[in-house]
Design a protein around this motif. Structure first.
Motif, PDB file in Angstrom:
ATOM      1  N   ARG A  97      14.820 -11.008  38.311  1.00  0.00           N
ATOM      2  CA  ARG A  97      14.667 -10.061  37.190  1.00  0.00           C
ATOM      3  C   ARG A  97      14.932 -10.765  35.862  1.00  0.00           C
ATOM      4  O   ARG A  97      14.219 -10.546  34.884  1.00  0.00           O
ATOM      5  CB  ARG A  97      15.622  -8.887  37.374  1.00  0.00           C
ATOM      6  CG  ARG A  97      15.596  -7.922  36.198  1.00  0.00           C
ATOM      7  CD  ARG A  97      15.881  -6.531  36.608  1.00  0.00           C
ATOM      8  NE  ARG A  97      15.972  -5.627  35.471  1.00  0.00           N
ATOM      9  CZ  ARG A  97      16.125  -4.320  35.581  1.00  0.00           C
ATOM     10  NH1 ARG A  97      16.196  -3.760  36.774  1.00  0.00           N
ATOM     11  NH2 ARG A  97      16.217  -3.561  34.516  1.00  0.00           N
ATOM     12  N   LEU A  98      15.951 -11.617  35.829  1.00  0.00           N
ATOM     13  CA  LEU A  98      16.234 -12.375  34.613  1.00  0.00           C
ATOM     14  C   LEU A  98      15.064 -13.301  34.279  1.00  0.00           C
ATOM     15  O   LEU A  98      14.677 -13.431  33.112  1.00  0.00           O
ATOM     16  CB  LEU A  98      17.526 -13.178  34.798  1.00  0.00           C
ATOM     17  CG  LEU A  98      17.979 -14.022  33.611  1.00  0.00           C
ATOM     18  CD1 LEU A  98      18.237 -13.162  32.384  1.00  0.00           C
ATOM     19  CD2 LEU A  98      19.228 -14.832  33.972  1.00  0.00           C
ATOM     20  N   ASP A  99      14.493 -13.919  35.298  1.00  0.00           N
ATOM     21  CA  ASP A  99      13.353 -14.816  35.091  1.00  0.00           C
ATOM     22  C   ASP A  99      12.182 -14.074  34.454  1.00  0.00           C
ATOM     23  O   ASP A  99      11.565 -14.568  33.495  1.00  0.00           O
ATOM     24  CB  ASP A  99      12.936 -15.411  36.433  1.00  0.00           C
ATOM     25  CG  ASP A  99      11.614 -16.144  36.352  1.00  0.00           C
ATOM     26  OD1 ASP A  99      11.546 -17.172  35.642  1.00  0.00           O
ATOM     27  OD2 ASP A  99      10.627 -15.671  36.972  1.00  0.00           O
ATOM     28  N   LEU A 100      11.847 -12.899  34.958  1.00  0.00           N
ATOM     29  CA  LEU A 100      10.735 -12.130  34.393  1.00  0.00           C
ATOM     30  C   LEU A 100      10.976 -11.808  32.924  1.00  0.00           C
ATOM     31  O   LEU A 100      10.063 -11.897  32.097  1.00  0.00           O
ATOM     32  CB  LEU A 100      10.535 -10.841  35.194  1.00  0.00           C
ATOM     33  CG  LEU A 100       9.891 -10.985  36.572  1.00  0.00           C
ATOM     34  CD1 LEU A 100       9.927  -9.653  37.314  1.00  0.00           C
ATOM     35  CD2 LEU A 100       8.450 -11.480  36.444  1.00  0.00           C
ATOM     36  N   ILE A 155      10.607 -19.776  36.198  1.00  0.00           N
ATOM     37  CA  ILE A 155      11.325 -20.902  35.592  1.00  0.00           C
ATOM     38  C   ILE A 155      12.848 -20.735  35.699  1.00  0.00           C
ATOM     39  O   ILE A 155      13.582 -21.718  35.626  1.00  0.00           O
ATOM     40  CB  ILE A 155      10.923 -21.121  34.111  1.00  0.00           C
ATOM     41  CG1 ILE A 155      11.288 -19.909  33.250  1.00  0.00           C
ATOM     42  CG2 ILE A 155       9.448 -21.458  33.995  1.00  0.00           C
ATOM     43  CD1 ILE A 155      11.101 -20.152  31.761  1.00  0.00           C
ATOM     44  N   VAL A 156      13.317 -19.512  35.860  1.00  0.00           N
ATOM     45  CA  VAL A 156      14.745 -19.259  36.105  1.00  0.00           C
ATOM     46  C   VAL A 156      14.884 -18.955  37.596  1.00  0.00           C
ATOM     47  O   VAL A 156      14.423 -17.910  38.067  1.00  0.00           O
ATOM     48  CB  VAL A 156      15.278 -18.086  35.261  1.00  0.00           C
ATOM     49  CG1 VAL A 156      16.777 -17.881  35.493  1.00  0.00           C
ATOM     50  CG2 VAL A 156      15.003 -18.313  33.780  1.00  0.00           C
ATOM     51  N   VAL A 157      15.476 -19.883  38.325  1.00  0.00           N
ATOM     52  CA  VAL A 157      15.500 -19.772  39.794  1.00  0.00           C
ATOM     53  C   VAL A 157      16.881 -20.148  40.318  1.00  0.00           C
ATOM     54  O   VAL A 157      17.615 -20.894  39.664  1.00  0.00           O
ATOM     55  CB  VAL A 157      14.440 -20.690  40.440  1.00  0.00           C
ATOM     56  CG1 VAL A 157      13.037 -20.329  39.978  1.00  0.00           C
ATOM     57  CG2 VAL A 157      14.743 -22.156  40.154  1.00  0.00           C
ATOM     58  N   GLY A 173      12.530 -27.149  25.198  1.00  0.00           N
ATOM     59  CA  GLY A 173      11.360 -27.427  26.015  1.00  0.00           C
ATOM     60  C   GLY A 173      11.636 -27.523  27.497  1.00  0.00           C
ATOM     61  O   GLY A 173      10.888 -28.181  28.230  1.00  0.00           O
ATOM     62  N   ALA A 174      12.701 -26.864  27.967  1.00  0.00           N
ATOM     63  CA  ALA A 174      13.004 -26.887  29.400  1.00  0.00           C
ATOM     64  C   ALA A 174      11.928 -26.127  30.169  1.00  0.00           C
ATOM     65  O   ALA A 174      11.552 -25.016  29.801  1.00  0.00           O
ATOM     66  CB  ALA A 174      14.370 -26.267  29.661  1.00  0.00           C
ATOM     67  N   SER A 175      11.435 -26.734  31.247  1.00  0.00           N
ATOM     68  CA  SER A 175      10.427 -26.080  32.076  1.00  0.00           C
ATOM     69  C   SER A 175      11.012 -25.543  33.377  1.00  0.00           C
ATOM     70  O   SER A 175      10.300 -24.914  34.168  1.00  0.00           O
ATOM     71  CB  SER A 175       9.286 -27.052  32.403  1.00  0.00           C
ATOM     72  OG  SER A 175       9.778 -28.218  33.033  1.00  0.00           O
TER      73      SER A 175
END
Length: 296
Positions: free
Chosen positions: A251-254, A268-270, A232-234
């Motif tokens: 790109r990984l975030d998308l 969410i991946v930053v 449940g990580a946001s």
């Protein structure tokens, strides 16, 4: 106040942290890797230089077994296998707390970085290899053996399947970090170039680099999506060398957001935002929490 350390195979960095969570200017000395007496003396000198200290908090590139306190640290042989907190505590006459560097990054990001305001944060390390740390409801999760958050290990990659330093084959650690990206490029294209060259070529539209980045993204985004669905990580802040490429992380975030159950338009991946010294920040928060100090 307490003394904080961020210890790696090449350098020992230290700073003083006060009860309000403020961290002083860091100091840096070479790490004595093969002489424990010299290792201890280098730390003692930095403790003394900072003034009276109520304790020592350490972020280090190694895994601490919470059951017996022994550290596994391949790049600093003089501490490998020691009950490090106990040994250093006896030498310094102070309480000593130790945190894995990936856990320290996750804690720093949860408290003072990209994860601030999020209950559940998973900090990713995409450096030479792959690591991570998990913070749930503001609390760092350790787990048996100190291995919680180590999402880089486990035979989940079927092709290309490379041997891993942990003894298994097909771990994300073999393809997810900078060396893994280079390994993928070599496997797909038949020649070797540096990870920074791969990223630069990809941004310039090179087909071989695009093929490599596409493969890398596909292999990492599936396990990361499963991780998000499970814990449940946001927010998933990224540290390590590959985090220096904002387009790569975007790109990984998308790809991850396309595969998770909870759809969101917000990244969410930053890249991590806790600053240049997440090891010292994470160590400071750990030590101040142990002392019951207030945080800014």
């Amino acid at each position: 106040m307490i003394t904080c350390f961020d210890i790696g195979g090449s350098a020992i960095k230290s700073a003083v942290a006060t009860a309000d969570g403020r961290i002083g200017s860091p100091h840096r000395v070479p790490t004595p890797t093969r002489d424990f007496a010299a290792f201890t003396a280098a730390m003692q000198a930095q403790i003394d230089a900072g003034g009276p200290s109520r304790g020592v908090a350490i972020s280090i590139a190694g895994v601490i077994d919470p059951l017996d306190g022994r550290i596994k640290c391949a790049n600093i042989p003089c501490i490998d296998g020691r009950r490090l907190a106990a040994d250093l505590g006896e030498a310094f006459g102070l309480p000593v707390w130790i945190i894995n560097d990936a856990d320290s990054f996750a804690l720093a990001e949860a408290q003072a970085g990209a994860g601030r305001g999020h209950a559940n944060v998973f900090g990713l390390i995409l450096g030479t290899g792959v690591g991570g740390g998990l913070v749930l409801d503001g609390r760092l999760i350790g787990g048996p053996g100190g291995f919680a958050g180590e999402w880089g290990h486990g035979p989940v990659v079927s092709s290309p399947r490379f041997p891993c330093g942990c003894g298994q084959s097909g771990c994300l650690d073999t393809i997810g970090g900078a060396r893994g990206l280079e390994r993928l490029y070599r496997s797909l294209n038949g020649r070797s170039i540096d990870s920074r060259e791969i990223i630069a070529a990809w941004q310039a539209g090179d087909a071989a680099a695009e093929r490599t980045i596409a493969c890398w993204t596909d292999l990492l985004s599936g396990p990361l999506a499963m991780l998000v669905n499970t814990v449940g990580a946001s927010m998933l802040p990224v540290g390590g060398g590959l985090a220096n490429s904002a387009p790569l992380i975007a790109r990984l975030d998308l790809a991850v957001r396309a595969r998770i159950l909870r759809k969101t338009e917000q990244p969410i991946v930053v890249p991590g935002q806790s600053g240049a010294e997440p090891g010292l920040i994470g160590a400071a928060w750990l030590g101040l929490e142990k002392l019951g100090g207030a945080h800014a």
